[in-house]
Design a protein around this motif. Structure first.
Motif, mmCIF file in Angstrom:
data_model
loop_
_atom_site.group_PDB
_atom_site.id
_atom_site.type_symbol
_atom_site.label_atom_id
_atom_site.label_comp_id
_atom_site.label_asym_id
_atom_site.label_seq_id
_atom_site.Cartn_x
_atom_site.Cartn_y
_atom_site.Cartn_z
ATOM 1 N N THR A 66 4.320 2.628 26.913
ATOM 2 C CA THR A 66 5.312 2.020 26.035
ATOM 3 C C THR A 66 6.374 3.053 25.692
ATOM 4 O OG1 THR A 66 3.592 0.601 25.093
ATOM 5 C CG2 THR A 66 5.672 0.739 23.909
ATOM 6 N N VAL A 67 7.632 2.698 25.885
ATOM 7 C CA VAL A 67 8.747 3.625 25.736
ATOM 8 C C VAL A 67 9.808 2.987 24.851
ATOM 9 C CG1 VAL A 67 10.553 4.900 26.968
ATOM 10 C CG2 VAL A 67 8.319 4.585 28.019
ATOM 11 N N ARG A 68 10.445 3.795 24.003
ATOM 12 C CA ARG A 68 11.608 3.341 23.241
ATOM 13 C C ARG A 68 12.867 3.865 23.935
ATOM 14 N NH1 ARG A 68 12.515 1.393 18.262
ATOM 15 N NH2 ARG A 68 10.432 1.902 17.519
ATOM 16 N N MET A 69 13.737 2.954 24.323
ATOM 17 C CA MET A 69 14.969 3.343 24.990
ATOM 18 C C MET A 69 15.928 4.016 24.015
ATOM 19 S SD MET A 69 15.872 0.107 27.488
ATOM 20 C CE MET A 69 15.941 -1.074 26.126
ATOM 21 N N LEU A 70 16.869 4.762 24.563
ATOM 22 C CA LEU A 70 17.942 5.318 23.760
ATOM 23 C C LEU A 70 18.867 4.211 23.296
ATOM 24 C CD1 LEU A 70 18.913 8.476 25.858
ATOM 25 C CD2 LEU A 70 17.553 8.413 23.762
ATOM 26 N N HIS A 123 23.904 18.377 23.142
ATOM 27 C CA HIS A 123 22.605 17.978 22.596
ATOM 28 C C HIS A 123 21.955 16.983 23.556
ATOM 29 C CE1 HIS A 123 19.599 17.422 19.442
ATOM 30 N NE2 HIS A 123 19.638 16.136 19.735
ATOM 31 N N VAL A 124 20.675 17.155 23.819
ATOM 32 C CA VAL A 124 19.933 16.309 24.749
ATOM 33 C C VAL A 124 19.231 15.202 23.974
ATOM 34 C CG1 VAL A 124 18.151 16.213 26.521
ATOM 35 C CG2 VAL A 124 19.600 18.242 26.330
ATOM 36 N N TYR A 125 19.483 13.958 24.369
ATOM 37 C CA TYR A 125 18.824 12.795 23.773
ATOM 38 C C TYR A 125 17.823 12.260 24.790
ATOM 39 C CZ TYR A 125 22.472 12.946 20.222
ATOM 40 O OH TYR A 125 23.315 13.340 19.209
ATOM 41 N N MET A 126 16.556 12.163 24.373
ATOM 42 C CA MET A 126 15.465 11.819 25.280
ATOM 43 C C MET A 126 14.823 10.496 24.864
ATOM 44 S SD MET A 126 14.088 13.429 27.929
ATOM 45 C CE MET A 126 14.601 15.077 27.499
ATOM 46 N N MET A 162 12.648 12.405 32.959
ATOM 47 C CA MET A 162 13.775 11.741 32.310
ATOM 48 C C MET A 162 15.090 12.429 32.643
ATOM 49 S SD MET A 162 12.559 9.121 30.637
ATOM 50 C CE MET A 162 11.409 8.952 32.009
ATOM 51 N N ASP A 163 15.077 13.748 32.703
ATOM 52 C CA ASP A 163 16.302 14.499 32.976
ATOM 53 C C ASP A 163 16.761 14.296 34.419
ATOM 54 O OD1 ASP A 163 18.439 16.089 32.543
ATOM 55 O OD2 ASP A 163 17.344 17.966 32.303
ATOM 56 N N VAL A 164 15.831 14.433 35.375
ATOM 57 C CA VAL A 164 16.202 14.320 36.790
ATOM 58 C C VAL A 164 16.613 12.892 37.138
ATOM 59 C CG1 VAL A 164 15.315 14.490 39.143
ATOM 60 C CG2 VAL A 164 14.778 16.278 37.487
ATOM 61 N N SER A 165 15.927 11.892 36.582
ATOM 62 C CA SER A 165 16.249 10.499 36.900
ATOM 63 C C SER A 165 17.508 10.007 36.207
ATOM 64 C CB SER A 165 15.071 9.596 36.528
ATOM 65 O OG SER A 165 14.827 9.644 35.133
ATOM 66 N N GLY A 166 18.047 10.792 35.276
ATOM 67 C CA GLY A 166 19.278 10.408 34.599
ATOM 68 C C GLY A 166 19.092 9.515 33.398
ATOM 69 N N LEU A 167 17.859 9.364 32.913
ATOM 70 C CA LEU A 167 17.598 8.530 31.740
ATOM 71 C C LEU A 167 17.766 9.285 30.435
ATOM 72 C CD1 LEU A 167 14.544 6.532 33.104
ATOM 73 C CD2 LEU A 167 16.847 5.658 32.694
ATOM 74 N N ALA A 168 17.736 10.615 30.495
ATOM 75 C CA ALA A 168 18.070 11.432 29.336
ATOM 76 C C ALA A 168 19.589 11.666 29.325
ATOM 77 C CB ALA A 168 17.323 12.754 29.383
ATOM 78 N N LYS A 169 20.179 11.756 28.153
ATOM 79 C CA LYS A 169 21.626 11.891 28.032
ATOM 80 C C LYS A 169 21.972 13.163 27.253
ATOM 81 C CE LYS A 169 22.198 7.991 30.111
ATOM 82 N NZ LYS A 169 22.714 7.945 31.502
ATOM 83 N N ARG A 170 23.063 13.799 27.701
ATOM 84 C CA ARG A 170 23.568 14.995 27.024
ATOM 85 C C ARG A 170 24.913 14.653 26.387
ATOM 86 N NH1 ARG A 170 20.847 19.659 28.716
ATOM 87 N NH2 ARG A 170 19.409 19.258 30.448
ATOM 88 N N VAL A 171 25.000 14.821 25.076
ATOM 89 C CA VAL A 171 26.219 14.548 24.331
ATOM 90 C C VAL A 171 26.547 15.766 23.487
ATOM 91 C CG1 VAL A 171 27.359 13.010 22.687
ATOM 92 C CG2 VAL A 171 25.665 12.091 24.284
ATOM 93 N N HIS A 172 27.701 16.398 23.807
ATOM 94 C CA HIS A 172 28.154 17.587 23.079
ATOM 95 C C HIS A 172 27.092 18.675 23.036
ATOM 96 C CE1 HIS A 172 31.657 15.309 21.996
ATOM 97 N NE2 HIS A 172 30.967 14.435 21.262
ATOM 98 N N GLN A 228 9.861 15.166 30.042
ATOM 99 C CA GLN A 228 11.219 15.679 29.916
ATOM 100 C C GLN A 228 11.871 15.886 31.273
ATOM 101 O OE1 GLN A 228 11.549 19.125 27.426
ATOM 102 N NE2 GLN A 228 13.731 19.411 27.814
ATOM 103 N N SER A 229 11.138 16.462 32.214
ATOM 104 C CA SER A 229 11.732 16.727 33.523
ATOM 105 C C SER A 229 12.045 15.432 34.273
ATOM 106 C CB SER A 229 10.787 17.598 34.356
ATOM 107 O OG SER A 229 9.535 16.951 34.550
#
Length: 472
Positions: free
Chosen positions: A156-160, A137-140, A125-135, A122-123
C-alpha cells in the motif's frame, strides 16, 4: 537566503578584476544547542511512538525479554525465548492454516518490508521517476504497509500530491524489475492510495486437468479453472453475456467446454439448454449430442438458430411483463446459453451480406435484451477489432487470452486494462505454459484478474456425452 546590501550599494560595487564576479555570501543563522536537542529529541520520540504503533509485536518481544533479563537474569530470558519458539513450532506443525494466517504471513510481510521494499524504496522511486525534486528537496511516495499471502506481496502506497494513477501504471515494468518480481499490478484504493501487487509464485504455471462434473444442477457461477491467487475460478453465465478473445491456439475452447461441463447437471435436469453455433466445424461438433438439435454449422443455419433464440427471448419478455423482472431457471423456462464459436466469421467475414446483417442484428438483440429473461450469449473470436465485432461493448464480462498486439488488450477488456496489468500480449505461445491462461474483467470489478481454464480433452467430452445421456 542571500545577504542583501542596503539601497543601491550592490549596483555601485566595483571589482578590481573585471573577469571576476561579485559573490554574495549567504547569511548563516546559528541555532542554539538547546533548540537542536529539542528538535532531535522530538523526532526520536515521534519515531519511537510510530514504530510501536505500527509494529507492536516486534517491539513487545525485545522489551519483554529485556525486562525478564533485568529482573530474573539471562537464564530466565533465554528459557522464555526458547519456550516461545518451541510453542510456535508446535503450532505451525499441528495447525499450519491458522499459524500462517495469524503469525506466518505477518512475519513474512515484516521481513519483506525490511529486506526488500524499504531497503530499495528510495532507489527504485528515484530511478523510475516517481520521486520528485523541487528546489533541491526530494519528495518521495510514502510506503504505508505490506501484507503477504501464499501468492503475492501487496504493498500500500500513498502517492505524492498531484500524481495520477497513470504515472504509476506507466512504470509497472520498472517497479517489477526494481523489487525483483515477474510482474506487478496496480489498483487505486482511495484518498490517493494505491495497492501494488507483486506475485511471488505462479499457481497457473502448469495446465489443469478437467474439473469434476458438479453434483448439483446449477446455472452458475460455474467453476471452470483457477485464479492467479490459487482460488477457484467461477464464471457467471446466467444474467450476463461473455466475450472471449484470443489468438489461434490460445485456448478459447477450454472456456467453452468448461462452461458446458459445469452446466451439465442443469442441462440433464432440464433447467438449462446450450445452443451451439460452430461455423468452424471443429470445436463444438465433437459433442453435438449435448445440444439436442440446437446445433448449427452452416451460416444460414446459424442465422436461423439465432433468430429462434430471439423469438424465445421475446415470447418470454411478453409473458414476464408486469410480473417479474428477473429470470429463475425452471423446466418450463430453462436458461438458454447461446455459444458462438468464431463469431467473426458470421459477423465480418461471411461473404453473404444479408446473412451478416441477420446475424449481427440477432446477436445485438440478444445482448441488449436477453439477460433479464434468461437468454445469455457466450461468443469467441480471434480478431477483436471494432470492424470485426462492433457489439463487443454489449458484453459485460470479457476474457482476453493470448493476443498478438498490445492494443488489442484494451479493445477486449476496455480502456486502461493493460495499464492495470492485463498483459495478454505477453502470455506464452507455448501450449504447456500459456494455453487457457487469460485476463478476465468482470462487470462487477474494473480490475483485470489473471486466470487459467482447465483443459477438457476429447476423452472428457466423450464422458460428458455419456453422462448427459444417462437418466436424470
Amino acid at each position: 537566503m542571500f545577504k542583501r546590501l542596503p539601497g543601491d550599494e550592490a549596483r555601485n560595487l566595483v571589482s578590481t578584476t573585471p573577469d571576476t564576479a561579485v559573490v554574495f555570501r549567504p547569511a548563516v543563522l546559528k541555532t542554539p544547542a538547546l533548540v537542536t536537542f529539542i528538535v532531535y529529541g522530538w523526532r526520536f520520540l515521534a519515531a519511537l511512538v510510530r514504530t510501536t504503533w505500527r509494529h507492536p509485536v516486534a517491539v513487545a518481544i525485545p522489551v519483554t525479554l529485556g525486562i525478564i533479563w533485568n529482573v530474573y537474569g539471562w537464564p530466565a530470558a533465554a528459557s522464555t525465548l526458547g519456550f516461545a519458539v518451541l510453542s510456535l513450532l508446535a503450532w505451525a506443525c499441528t495447525a499450519p492454516g491458522s499459524f500462517a494466517r495469524l503469525v506466518g504471513w505477518r512475519l513474512l510481510a515484516w521481513w519483506r518490508l525490511m529486506s526488500v521494499y524499504r531497503r530499495h524504496w528510495q532507489s527504485v522511486m528515484d530511478v523510475s521517476g516517481l520521486a520528485k525534486r523541487v528546489h533541491g528537496h526530494v519528495y518521495m511516495p510514502r510506503l504505508l504497509r505490506v501484507t503477504c499471502d501464499g501468492w503475492a506481496d501487496r504493498v500500500t502506497v500513498r502517492m505524492l500530491g498531484g500524481q495520477a494513477v497513470k504515472d504509476w501504471t506507466d512504470r509497472i515494468d520498472n517497479l517489477a524489475q526494481g523489487f525483483g518480481a515477474a510482474s506487478c499490478r496496480i489498483a487505486l484504493l482511495k484518498g490517493g492510495r494505491l495497492l501494488i501487487t507483486f506475485p511471488r509464485t505462479d499457481p497457473l504455471a502448469a495446465p489443469m486437468p478437467a474439473l469434476p462434473i458438479p453434483d448439483e444442477p446449477t446455472v452458475g457461477p460455474v467453476e471452470i479453472g483457477r485464479q492467479e491467487d490459487g482460488k477457484p475460478l467461477r464464471l457467471k453465465v446466467h444474467g450476463t453475456h461473455v466475450l472471449i478473445a484470443g489468438a489461434t491456439g490460445a485456448g478459447k475452447g477450454s472456456f467453452l467446454w468448461d462452461t458446458i461441463r459445469g452446466l451439465l447437471p442443469a442441462m440433464r435436469a432440464g433447467r438449462c439448454e446450450v445452443w451451439a453455433l460452430d461455423p468452424k466445424l471443429m470445436e463444438l461438433s465433437f459433442g453435438r449430442e449435448l445440444f439436442q438439435g440446437r446445433y448449427a454449422a452452416d451460416p444460414a443455419e446459424c442465422a436461423d438458430l439465432l433468430d429462434e433464440a430471439v423469438s424465445v427471448m421475446q415470447k418470454r419478455a411478453t409473458r414476464f411483463a408486469g410480473l417479474q423482472r428477473s429470470h429463475s431457471p425452471t423446466v418450463e423456462d430453462p436458461f438458454v446459453l447461446v455459444i458462438v464459436d468464431e463469431v467473426a466469421f458470421l459477423t465480418a467475414y461471411q461473404p453473404d451480406r444479408q446473412l451478416r446483417q441477420r446475424t449481427s442484428a440477432a446477436l445485438a438483440t440478444l445482448a441488449t435484451q436477453g439477460r433479464s429473461v434468461g437468454v445469455g450469449v457466450m461468443a469467441a473470436l480471434q480478431d477483436p477489432r471494432k470492424e470485426v465485432m462492433n457489439i463487443r461493448n454489449l458484453f459485460p464480462d470479457k476474457i482476453a487470452l493470448r493476443l498478438d498486439e498490445s492494443e488489442q488488450v484494451d479493445m477486449v477488456l476496455g480502456d486502461g486494462a493493460r495499464d492495470r496489468g492485463a498483459l495478454a500480449d505477453h502470455i506464452s505461445p507455448v501450449p504447456e505454459l500459456g494455453a487457457g491462461v487469460a485476463y478476465m474483467r468482470l462487470e462487477t470489478s474494473p480490475e483485470p484478474i489473471r486466470v487459467r481454464a482447465a483443459y477438457v480433452s476429447d476423452t472428457d467430452i466423450r464422458a460428458m456425452v455419456a453422462y448427459h445421456g444417462q437418466a436424470a
